[in-house]
Design a protein around this motif. Structure first.
Motif, short mmCIF file in Angstrom:
data_model
loop_
_atom_site.label_atom_id
_atom_site.label_comp_id
_atom_site.label_asym_id
_atom_site.label_seq_id
_atom_site.Cartn_x
_atom_site.Cartn_y
_atom_site.Cartn_z
N ALA A 116 0.82 -1.20 0.00
CA ALA A 116 0.00 0.00 0.00
C ALA A 116 0.86 1.26 0.00
CB ALA A 116 -0.94 -0.01 1.21
N LEU A 117 1.97 1.23 0.73
CA LEU A 117 2.86 2.39 0.77
C LEU A 117 3.63 2.52 -0.54
CD1 LEU A 117 4.11 4.77 2.13
CD2 LEU A 117 5.63 3.23 3.39
N LEU A 118 4.08 1.40 -1.10
CA LEU A 118 4.74 1.45 -2.40
C LEU A 118 3.82 2.05 -3.46
CD1 LEU A 118 6.62 -1.98 -2.57
CD2 LEU A 118 7.63 0.30 -2.29
N LEU A 119 2.53 1.75 -3.34
CA LEU A 119 1.56 2.29 -4.29
C LEU A 119 1.46 3.81 -4.16
CD1 LEU A 119 -0.51 1.57 -6.48
CD2 LEU A 119 -2.21 1.27 -4.66
N VAL A 120 1.54 4.32 -2.94
CA VAL A 120 1.53 5.77 -2.73
C VAL A 120 2.81 6.39 -3.29
CG1 VAL A 120 1.54 7.60 -1.00
CG2 VAL A 120 0.04 5.63 -0.70
N LEU A 121 3.95 5.74 -3.02
CA LEU A 121 5.22 6.27 -3.50
C LEU A 121 5.27 6.30 -5.02
CD1 LEU A 121 7.80 4.61 -1.06
CD2 LEU A 121 6.92 6.95 -1.02
N GLU A 122 4.57 5.38 -5.66
CA GLU A 122 4.54 5.32 -7.13
C GLU A 122 4.00 6.62 -7.72
OE1 GLU A 122 4.80 3.80 -11.04
OE2 GLU A 122 5.70 3.09 -9.16
N LYS A 123 3.20 7.34 -6.96
CA LYS A 123 2.62 8.58 -7.45
C LYS A 123 3.61 9.75 -7.39
CE LYS A 123 -1.93 7.06 -5.84
NZ LYS A 123 -3.05 7.32 -4.89
N LEU A 124 4.72 9.56 -6.70
CA LEU A 124 5.72 10.62 -6.57
C LEU A 124 6.69 10.59 -7.75
CD1 LEU A 124 6.70 10.22 -2.80
CD2 LEU A 124 4.87 11.61 -3.77
N PRO A 125 7.30 11.72 -8.08
CA PRO A 125 8.37 11.71 -9.09
C PRO A 125 9.49 10.78 -8.62
CG PRO A 125 7.67 13.96 -8.59
CD PRO A 125 7.01 13.08 -7.58
N PRO A 126 10.16 10.08 -9.54
CA PRO A 126 11.18 9.11 -9.15
C PRO A 126 12.27 9.65 -8.22
CG PRO A 126 10.62 8.80 -11.45
CD PRO A 126 9.89 10.05 -10.99
N THR A 127 12.72 10.88 -8.46
CA THR A 127 13.77 11.44 -7.60
C THR A 127 13.27 11.63 -6.18
OG1 THR A 127 14.85 12.56 -9.46
CG2 THR A 127 15.33 13.39 -7.25
N GLU A 128 12.04 12.11 -6.04
CA GLU A 128 11.43 12.30 -4.73
C GLU A 128 11.25 10.95 -4.03
OE1 GLU A 128 7.30 14.34 -3.13
OE2 GLU A 128 8.38 15.25 -4.81
N ARG A 129 10.84 9.96 -4.79
CA ARG A 129 10.67 8.61 -4.26
C ARG A 129 12.01 8.06 -3.75
NH1 ARG A 129 8.80 4.83 -8.78
NH2 ARG A 129 7.74 6.79 -9.27
N ALA A 130 13.05 8.22 -4.56
CA ALA A 130 14.37 7.71 -4.19
C ALA A 130 14.89 8.38 -2.92
CB ALA A 130 15.35 7.91 -5.34
N ALA A 131 14.71 9.69 -2.81
CA ALA A 131 15.17 10.40 -1.63
C ALA A 131 14.47 9.89 -0.38
CB ALA A 131 14.92 11.91 -1.79
N TYR A 132 13.16 9.68 -0.48
CA TYR A 132 12.41 9.15 0.67
C TYR A 132 12.89 7.76 1.04
CZ TYR A 132 8.52 7.52 3.51
OH TYR A 132 7.77 7.01 4.54
N VAL A 133 13.11 6.90 0.06
CA VAL A 133 13.55 5.53 0.31
C VAL A 133 14.91 5.52 0.99
CG1 VAL A 133 14.41 3.46 -0.85
CG2 VAL A 133 12.18 4.43 -1.49
N LEU A 134 15.85 6.28 0.47
CA LEU A 134 17.19 6.30 1.05
C LEU A 134 17.18 6.80 2.48
CD1 LEU A 134 19.18 7.69 -2.03
CD2 LEU A 134 19.31 5.37 -1.10
N ARG A 135 16.34 7.78 2.75
CA ARG A 135 16.28 8.35 4.10
C ARG A 135 15.51 7.46 5.06
NH1 ARG A 135 18.97 10.90 7.84
NH2 ARG A 135 17.60 11.85 9.40
N GLU A 136 14.29 7.07 4.69
CA GLU A 136 13.40 6.39 5.62
C GLU A 136 13.68 4.89 5.73
OE1 GLU A 136 11.26 7.97 7.64
OE2 GLU A 136 12.12 9.79 6.79
N ALA A 137 14.06 4.24 4.65
CA ALA A 137 14.28 2.79 4.69
C ALA A 137 15.73 2.44 5.00
CB ALA A 137 13.87 2.16 3.37
#
Length: 306
Positions: A116-137
């Motif tokens: 469900a969270l990956l589905l939300v992240l899919e709506k973000l621009p790829p760079t924004e998604r990558a920044a969130y992943v690197l920081r939060e995960a």
């Protein structure tokens, strides 16, 4: 800060050892950015080829080098994938990945892993998604993320903050794994019995059912909205449940079920829930994604030899 690791010379056996150690982390980054285990594997394989061709004697930090290469390549793939998914028939869901043998999928924390969270992240621009992943995960520092994305630390902080704001209360308030399994078991039992009233009691008023089939027969091509419609859909085919065998599985750190028909895995299903109830029912019918999930079960064993 990056995890500390010594520089690597051009000795191939040493290069292999370092890559094998870091491979789960690299897959974890790519998978979260792309929402596809198959595409993530392709990215990691390409990074491995680049690692072989690199003059490793001048690489100060293997972790930094490999993380950067993985993230940038995943962003490029995500940008092209977004165009391809515009022609996808019906809802698109991330590929589920088996985490029973690899609970973290390369992460220090299980953040940004639930479907469900990956589905939300899919709506973000790829760079924004990558920044969130690197920081939060993966708990990368802002300076490290800035270096990977070739942005300023100030911009990275803004990007991560913006990504966090996209998360709804449902994502922030998700139930724990034990409660998730309890709700899923109750949902499946009620659906098998055709008990619409019990299903409605488990669902939130604004519940939605998403079916990923890419045009396959029997998969709803539009989201099904509301408690009553989702409950009715889940019992709409009286011959459906008696013809399938239910196998409990773990996918993306949460409980799911794999439905087998005639001895063949045909459907994956899971839910997203808060303590207010189940707000999403997620069905994956797409044969290629089912095959990818089955393949992910043997991923750890397969990558030991790179």
């Amino acid at each position: 800060m990056y995890p500390q690791a010594p520089p690597v010379g051009n000795d191939m056996s040493e290069a292999v050892s370092v890559f094998v150690e870091l491979r789960p982390r690299l897959f974890g980054i790519a998978y979260r950015v792309l929402g596809s285990a198959v595409e993530a594997e392709d990215v990691v394989q390409e990074v491995w080829l680049r690692w072989q061709r690199t003059d490793r004697a001048v690489v100060v930090s293997p972790v930094a080098f490999l993380s950067s290469a993985t993230t940038r390549l995943a962003i490029n793939v995500a940008q092209s994938a977004r165009v391809r998914r515009e022609t996808y028939i019906g809802p698109w869901l991330p590929e589920p990945v088996d985490t029973s043998n690899d609970p973290e999928v390369g992460a220090e924390r299980a953040e940004a892993l639930e479907l469900a969270l990956l589905l939300v992240l899919e709506k973000l621009p790829p760079t924004e998604r990558a920044a969130y992943v690197l920081r939060e995960a993966f708990d990368y520092g802002y300076p490290e993320i800035a270096q990977i994305l070739q942005l300023s630390p100030v911009n990275v902080r803004k990007i991560v903050s913006r990504a966090r704001r996209h998360l709804t209360d449902d994502q922030r308030d998700s139930v724990d794994a034990a409660e998730h399994r309890k709700l899923l078991d109750a949902f499946v039992a009620a659906a098998q019995q055709g008990d619409v009233a019990s299903l409605e009691a488990l669902l939130t008023p604004d519940a939605v059912s998403l079916s990923d089939g890419n045009g396959i027969r029997g998969a709803a091509r539009v989201p099904v909205l509301s408690r009553a419609r989702v409950a009715n859909l889940s019992t709409a085919y009286p011959r459906f449940w008696p013809t399938v065998e239910v196998e409990p599985v773990e996918a993306n750190g949460r409980s799911g079920i794999l439905l087998h028909r005639d001895g063949r895995a045909a459907t994956f299903m899971t839910i997203a829930a808060t303590y207010r109830g189940i707000h999403q029912v997620l069905w994956v019918f797409n044969p290629s994604k089912i095959a990818a999930f089955i393949g992910s079960r043997s991923r750890r064993a397969a990558v030991r030899g790179v």
